[in-house]
Design a protein around this motif. Structure first.
Motif, PDB file in Angstrom:
ATOM      1  N   SER A 275       0.525  -1.112   0.292  1.00  0.00           N
ATOM      2  CA  SER A 275      -0.328   0.260   0.141  1.00  0.00           C
ATOM      3  C   SER A 275       0.900   0.983  -0.021  1.00  0.00           C
ATOM      4  N   GLY A 276       2.145   1.311   0.222  1.00  0.00           N
ATOM      5  CA  GLY A 276       3.104   1.923   0.330  1.00  0.00           C
ATOM      6  C   GLY A 276       3.908   2.840  -1.057  1.00  0.00           C
ATOM      7  N   GLN A 277       4.861   2.517  -0.827  1.00  0.00           N
ATOM      8  CA  GLN A 277       5.580   3.085  -2.454  1.00  0.00           C
ATOM      9  C   GLN A 277       6.975   2.239  -1.949  1.00  0.00           C
ATOM     10  N   GLY A 278       7.663   2.095  -3.347  1.00  0.00           N
ATOM     11  CA  GLY A 278       9.076   1.110  -3.155  1.00  0.00           C
ATOM     12  C   GLY A 278       9.266   0.636  -3.850  1.00  0.00           C
ATOM     13  N   SER A 279      10.990  -0.263  -3.870  1.00  0.00           N
ATOM     14  CA  SER A 279      11.467  -0.269  -4.670  1.00  0.00           C
ATOM     15  C   SER A 279      12.276  -1.886  -4.563  1.00  0.00           C
ATOM     16  N   THR A 280      12.718  -2.239  -6.046  1.00  0.00           N
ATOM     17  CA  THR A 280      12.984  -3.694  -5.222  1.00  0.00           C
ATOM     18  C   THR A 280      14.146  -4.413  -5.594  1.00  0.00           C
ATOM     19  N   GLU A 281      14.615  -5.695  -5.168  1.00  0.00           N
ATOM     20  CA  GLU A 281      15.630  -5.874  -6.639  1.00  0.00           C
ATOM     21  C   GLU A 281      15.845  -7.254  -6.465  1.00  0.00           C
ATOM     22  N   ILE A 282      16.286  -7.614  -7.196  1.00  0.00           N
ATOM     23  CA  ILE A 282      16.377  -9.162  -7.407  1.00  0.00           C
ATOM     24  C   ILE A 282      18.053 -10.267  -6.854  1.00  0.00           C
ATOM     25  N   ARG A 283      17.567 -11.277  -5.371  1.00  0.00           N
ATOM     26  CA  ARG A 283      19.279 -11.764  -5.460  1.00  0.00           C
ATOM     27  C   ARG A 283      19.086 -12.761  -5.602  1.00  0.00           C
ATOM     28  N   PRO A 284      20.246 -13.663  -4.812  1.00  0.00           N
ATOM     29  CA  PRO A 284      21.223 -14.630  -5.743  1.00  0.00           C
ATOM     30  C   PRO A 284      19.810 -16.301  -5.572  1.00  0.00           C
ATOM     31  N   ARG A 285      19.592 -16.920  -6.466  1.00  0.00           N
ATOM     32  CA  ARG A 285      19.136 -18.353  -6.124  1.00  0.00           C
ATOM     33  C   ARG A 285      20.070 -18.773  -4.775  1.00  0.00           C
ATOM     34  N   LEU A 286      21.207 -19.091  -4.419  1.00  0.00           N
ATOM     35  CA  LEU A 286      21.467 -19.736  -3.047  1.00  0.00           C
ATOM     36  C   LEU A 286      21.028 -20.975  -3.034  1.00  0.00           C
ATOM     37  N   GLY A 287      20.685 -21.858  -4.125  1.00  0.00           N
ATOM     38  CA  GLY A 287      20.527 -23.051  -3.503  1.00  0.00           C
ATOM     39  C   GLY A 287      18.857 -23.848  -3.983  1.00  0.00           C
ATOM     40  N   SER A 288      17.891 -22.073  -4.329  1.00  0.00           N
ATOM     41  CA  SER A 288      16.603 -22.134  -5.220  1.00  0.00           C
ATOM     42  C   SER A 288      16.516 -22.165  -6.080  1.00  0.00           C
ATOM     43  N   ASP A 289      15.339 -22.907  -6.271  1.00  0.00           N
ATOM     44  CA  ASP A 289      14.920 -22.488  -7.876  1.00  0.00           C
ATOM     45  C   ASP A 289      14.409 -21.074  -8.444  1.00  0.00           C
ATOM     46  N   HIS A 290      14.242 -20.310  -7.537  1.00  0.00           N
ATOM     47  CA  HIS A 290      13.519 -18.744  -7.547  1.00  0.00           C
ATOM     48  C   HIS A 290      14.919 -17.583  -7.095  1.00  0.00           C
ATOM     49  N   ALA A 291      13.990 -16.769  -7.326  1.00  0.00           N
ATOM     50  CA  ALA A 291      15.648 -15.464  -6.770  1.00  0.00           C
ATOM     51  C   ALA A 291      15.344 -15.291  -5.823  1.00  0.00           C
ATOM     52  N   GLY A 292      15.868 -14.654  -4.557  1.00  0.00           N
ATOM     53  CA  GLY A 292      15.255 -13.671  -3.847  1.00  0.00           C
ATOM     54  C   GLY A 292      14.650 -12.432  -4.596  1.00  0.00           C
ATOM     55  N   VAL A 293      13.716 -11.767  -4.158  1.00  0.00           N
ATOM     56  CA  VAL A 293      12.733 -10.252  -3.813  1.00  0.00           C
ATOM     57  C   VAL A 293      13.843  -9.768  -3.096  1.00  0.00           C
ATOM     58  N   VAL A 294      14.084  -8.879  -2.879  1.00  0.00           N
ATOM     59  CA  VAL A 294      14.150  -7.694  -1.387  1.00  0.00           C
ATOM     60  C   VAL A 294      13.311  -5.827  -1.823  1.00  0.00           C
ATOM     61  N   ALA A 295      12.631  -5.651  -1.012  1.00  0.00           N
ATOM     62  CA  ALA A 295      11.953  -4.577  -1.027  1.00  0.00           C
ATOM     63  C   ALA A 295      12.405  -3.669  -0.293  1.00  0.00           C
ATOM     64  N   ARG A 296      12.413  -1.952  -0.457  1.00  0.00           N
ATOM     65  CA  ARG A 296      12.489  -1.514   0.265  1.00  0.00           C
ATOM     66  C   ARG A 296      11.609   0.047   0.469  1.00  0.00           C
ATOM     67  N   ILE A 297      10.469   0.189   1.764  1.00  0.00           N
ATOM     68  CA  ILE A 297       9.203   0.204   1.042  1.00  0.00           C
ATOM     69  C   ILE A 297       8.876   0.971   2.376  1.00  0.00           C
ATOM     70  N   GLY A 298       8.404   2.346   1.896  1.00  0.00           N
ATOM     71  CA  GLY A 298       8.427   3.757   2.239  1.00  0.00           C
ATOM     72  C   GLY A 298       6.719   3.422   2.878  1.00  0.00           C
ATOM     73  N   PHE A 299       6.184   3.890   3.467  1.00  0.00           N
ATOM     74  CA  PHE A 299       4.184   4.655   3.653  1.00  0.00           C
ATOM     75  C   PHE A 299       4.299   5.709   3.862  1.00  0.00           C
TER      76      PHE A 299
END
Length: 288
Positions: free
Chosen positions: A264-288
């Protein structure tokens, strides 16, 4: 040849149109996954039909194909909107039920300084990651839908309320952040129709509606950003997907954007490595 091109234009046009019918039947979302294919075939066959004589029909079909693919094009071009102030850093990850060594992922989570961690596919074999993260994230809520399909929310801050969806799909916890209470929901949907993604969305959406306010939703949606399932859950919580489209998993040799963060706020995202998974991680920095 003109008849062949016209037939391809018609068939791909029907598939493109049906891909927008997710609100009426979950099969529409299955077709939506391949919307770039339908739009591309329709555009090329329409162009070929125009060159072979059916110019008016070809022009109309070309316009419709470009219009149908516009949301994908705009989504791919959209950049991040960095918030003026970061109130919450989120890390979302499908662990992979058979994850052998969680240590590299634990190190990556800690490196990002995440305040809330959303995990999917928490299984009997990888659940040790919860203990490895407990010192930093002592407030943990796990919904164990099966031995391989657990969904979890971990937080630095105290949890004030928790919820599990009636079928596999969501674990949610309201956390007491320094800037105020925030609902954090971890999502793991099944694959689209003929699997139970539509049923899961119908079960989860009513649970999200009371969470309106400060809310973050993240996880493995098993659906592309323009699919109805993603939009329906966002609408239920009054949240919008943030960040450009980025591939988070490879299936059939192609990269697919199926892991998302909505807020419900605003934010930016970045993709992180898979690190043994089949999915990449997602990091979001959010402000409300």
């Amino acid at each position: 040849m003109r008849r062949l091109f016209l037939t391809l234009t018609l068939l791909s046009g029907l598939m493109l149109a049906a891909s927008f019918l997710g609100p009426l039947h979950p099969a529409g979302d299955t077709l939506a996954v391949f919307r770039p294919l339908w739009a591309g075939v329709m555009a090329l066959s329409a162009l070929a039909a125009g060159l072979s004589g059916a110019r008016r029909l070809g022009a109309v079909a070309l316009i419709l194909a470009l219009g149908g693919s516009a949301p994908m094009i705009l989504g791919a071009m959209r950049g991040d909107e960095a918030p003026a102030r970061v109130d919450l850093t989120l890390y979302s990850k499908n662990l992979l039920a058979t994850l052998a060594d969680p240590a590299p992922l634990v190190a990556d989570i800690l490196e990002t300084g995440a305040d809330v961690v959303l995990l999917q596919e928490v299984s009997d074999s990888n659940a040790a990651i919860l203990d490895l993260l407990r010192e930093t994230y002592p407030h943990q809520h796990l919904c164990r839908f099966s031995s391989r399909g657990g969904i979890a929310v971990l937080s630095r801050w105290p949890g004030e309320a928790v919820q599990c969806s009636p079928m596999r799909g969501m674990a949610a916890m309201q956390v007491a952040s320094p800037s105020g209470p925030v609902w954090a929901a971890s999502i793991h949907l099944t694959w689209p129709w003929p699997y139970a993604q539509g049923a899961a969305v119908r079960a989860i959406a009513p649970l999200l509606e009371p969470m309106r306010g400060r809310v973050v939703i993240g996880g493995d949606f098993n659906m592309v950003p323009w699919g109805y399932a993603v939009r329906a859950l966002g609408a239920a919580a009054g949240a919008q997907r943030i960040g450009p489209m980025r591939a988070t998993i490879r299936v059939l040799g192609l990269g697919w954007p199926i892991d998302h963060v909505l807020t419900s706020g605003q934010g930016s995202t970045e993709i992180r490595p898979r690190l043994g998974s089949d999915h990449a991680g997602v990091v979001a920095r959010i402000g409300f």
